[in-house]
Design an enzyme around this catalytic site. Structure first.
Site, PDB file in Angstrom:
ATOM      1  N   LEU A   1       0.895  -1.254  -0.033  1.00 26.32           N
ATOM      2  CA  LEU A   1      -0.112   0.014   0.057  1.00 26.32           C
ATOM      3  C   LEU A   1       0.815   1.269   0.063  1.00 26.32           C
ATOM      4  O   LEU A   1       1.854   1.264   0.665  1.00 26.32           O
ATOM      5  CB  LEU A   1      -0.914   0.176   1.171  1.00 26.32           C
ATOM      6  CG  LEU A   1      -1.761   1.180   1.523  1.00 26.32           C
ATOM      7  CD1 LEU A   1      -2.564   1.432   0.387  1.00 26.32           C
ATOM      8  CD2 LEU A   1      -2.411   1.270   2.810  1.00 26.32           C
TER       9      LEU A   1
ATOM     10  N   ILE B   1       4.852  -1.004   2.976  1.00 22.14           N
ATOM     11  CA  ILE B   1       4.369   0.311   2.631  1.00 22.14           C
ATOM     12  C   ILE B   1       5.482   0.871   1.717  1.00 22.14           C
ATOM     13  O   ILE B   1       6.394   0.911   1.484  1.00 22.14           O
ATOM     14  CB  ILE B   1       4.621   1.159   4.124  1.00 22.14           C
ATOM     15  CG1 ILE B   1       3.799   0.782   5.348  1.00 22.14           C
ATOM     16  CG2 ILE B   1       4.026   2.601   3.615  1.00 22.14           C
ATOM     17  CD1 ILE B   1       2.311   0.350   4.749  1.00 22.14           C
ATOM     18  N   LYS B   2       4.487   1.488   0.522  1.00 24.23           N
ATOM     19  CA  LYS B   2       5.433   1.915  -0.591  1.00 24.23           C
ATOM     20  C   LYS B   2       5.601   3.140  -0.447  1.00 24.23           C
ATOM     21  O   LYS B   2       4.825   4.025  -0.095  1.00 24.23           O
ATOM     22  CB  LYS B   2       4.516   1.797  -1.952  1.00 24.23           C
ATOM     23  CG  LYS B   2       4.221   0.368  -2.335  1.00 24.23           C
ATOM     24  CD  LYS B   2       3.241   0.209  -3.624  1.00 24.23           C
ATOM     25  CE  LYS B   2       4.105   0.239  -4.811  1.00 24.23           C
ATOM     26  NZ  LYS B   2       3.176  -0.042  -5.895  1.00 24.23           N
ATOM     27  N   VAL B   3       6.999   3.477  -0.619  1.00 28.66           N
ATOM     28  CA  VAL B   3       7.508   4.839  -0.469  1.00 28.66           C
ATOM     29  C   VAL B   3       8.292   5.197  -1.707  1.00 28.66           C
ATOM     30  O   VAL B   3       9.213   4.439  -2.152  1.00 28.66           O
ATOM     31  CB  VAL B   3       8.694   4.780   0.494  1.00 28.66           C
ATOM     32  CG1 VAL B   3       9.336   6.323   0.771  1.00 28.66           C
ATOM     33  CG2 VAL B   3       7.894   4.664   2.022  1.00 28.66           C
TER      34      VAL B   3
END
Length: 365
Positions: free
Chosen positions: A106, A137-139
């Site tokens: 996400l 967690i997409k960064v």
């Protein structure tokens, strides 16, 4: 054994680059898992289409609107439910693979891509809300995002570093991951429960490079036709070479003794955009151990129907290096190309995110 399962046998995971509420209700998502899919990725564009262009979310959206929830709160409630459902269904894969597969990604708000502190805060908040070990967690891999990756890893937040286009930025992402692990180790943290992948974007590079090559071909440099459709795969193959240097090196060996995990490369944006090219162009050449390819539904279908599954990735480095040399000789500046692609990627996801929120607001009204 189908081609997806065969890829898994070779150490190459196939993840679904798509999510929509109706998949869980219809049983479609379960069918993907039965085929051998071992993970899911999402992004603002995927959710914009899922929520704004379907009726799957309308009942919940209406309920939240009547309860007085803001547009942002409604977006988050809808998305977290989907991501949580996918993660729960993938949890047996995560457990049986000992944390190597079974992840769901996400993305933090792309509007924060150039703010390290806010990215860290948003990522920590989302990770805590989902409260599952198989969440990534997409960064975005902007300079600010790469700094955020280091902090998040040091604090035990699983990260998918995304929108990587260039080898130089990929090296920075790997450095950030290792630095984060080292910080965590110094602080007495457990390295075995931290996961990360690095999403290296593929097809968009051919789109950009081919446009430059075609301009030169039209001006009379017809010998450059042989380079069309070659840049993206070569760039990814060379990134895998960098991955092996780092994660088979002494620095990571010290972390491995403390039970750290490798940061697997994920080939992203692997649906073929040029109809003149094979629909599995960005799948077959990139199969190799300790890698993942995240495919949209159409590419999954194509790979199942006629994809050839061989561990090609380790045997192609000399050809990849020759391709990049030829592109440089032709006057293609890959640094300029990849810098623009990163900027465009952040802008595209930001526009999708804003369009998503506007669509929710319109439906709410």
């Amino acid at each position: 054994m189908n081609s997806i399962q065969e890829a898994g046998r070779l150490g190459h995971g196939i993840w679904l680059d798509y999510v929509q509420r109706g998949m869980f209700r219809s049983g479609e998502f379960r069918k993907y898992l039965d085929l051998g899919i071992t993970g899911v990725t999402s992004n603002p564009t995927i959710f914009e289409k899922a929520i704004n262009e379907s009726h799957d979310y309308d009942d919940d959206l209406l309920r939240f609107a009547r309860a007085g929830r803001t547009t942002g709160e409604i977006y988050e409630a809808l998305v977290l439910e989907d991501i949580g459902a996918a993660a729960d269904m993938l949890r047996p894969i995560y457990d049986s693979s000992k944390g190597e597969q079974g992840f769901v990604s996400l993305e933090v708000s792309p509007l924060l891509a150039f703010d390290t502190d806010k990215t860290v805060a948003d990522a920590k908040r989302l990770f805590a809300l989902l409260h599952r070990p198989n969440i990534l967690i997409k960064v975005p891999a902007t300079a600010e995002g790469i700094a955020a990756v280091r902090t998040l890893i040091s604090e035990g937040v699983n990260v998918n570093a995304t929108l990587i286009f260039s080898l130089s930025y990929y090296k920075k992402v790997m450095e950030s991951y290792l630095s984060g692990l080292e910080m965590r180790a110094r602080n007495g943290g457990d390295l075995s429960n931290v996961a990360s992948v690095a999403s290296f974007f593929v097809s968009r590079i051919d789109t950009a490079v081919d446009a430059l090559l075609e301009e030169k071909i039209r001006s009379g440099q017809v010998q450059l036709k042989s380079l069309l459709g070659k840049a993206a795969v070569a760039n990814a193959q060379l990134s895998y070479q960098e991955y092996r240097k780092i994660f088979q090196g002494e620095r990571f060996a010290a972390l491995l003794k403390k039970k750290a995990r490798v940061q697997r490369p994920v080939w992203a944006s692997t649906g073929t955009k040029n109809p003149a090219y094979s629909d599995v162009l960005y799948v077959e050449p990139l199969i190799g151990p300790e890698t993942v390819n995240t495919l949209p539904p159409g590419t999954i279908k194509a790979f199942l129907e006629h994809g050839q599954c061989k561990a090609n990735l380790c045997d192609t480095m000399p050809a990849a290096e020759e391709t990049m040399k030829a592109l440089a000789k032709a006057g293609i500046d890959m640094d300029a190309v990849t810098t623009k692609l990163l900027d465009d990627g952040v802008k595209s996801f930001s526009l999708s995110f804003e369009k998503l929120l506007k669509g929710i607001d319109n439906k709410k009204k």
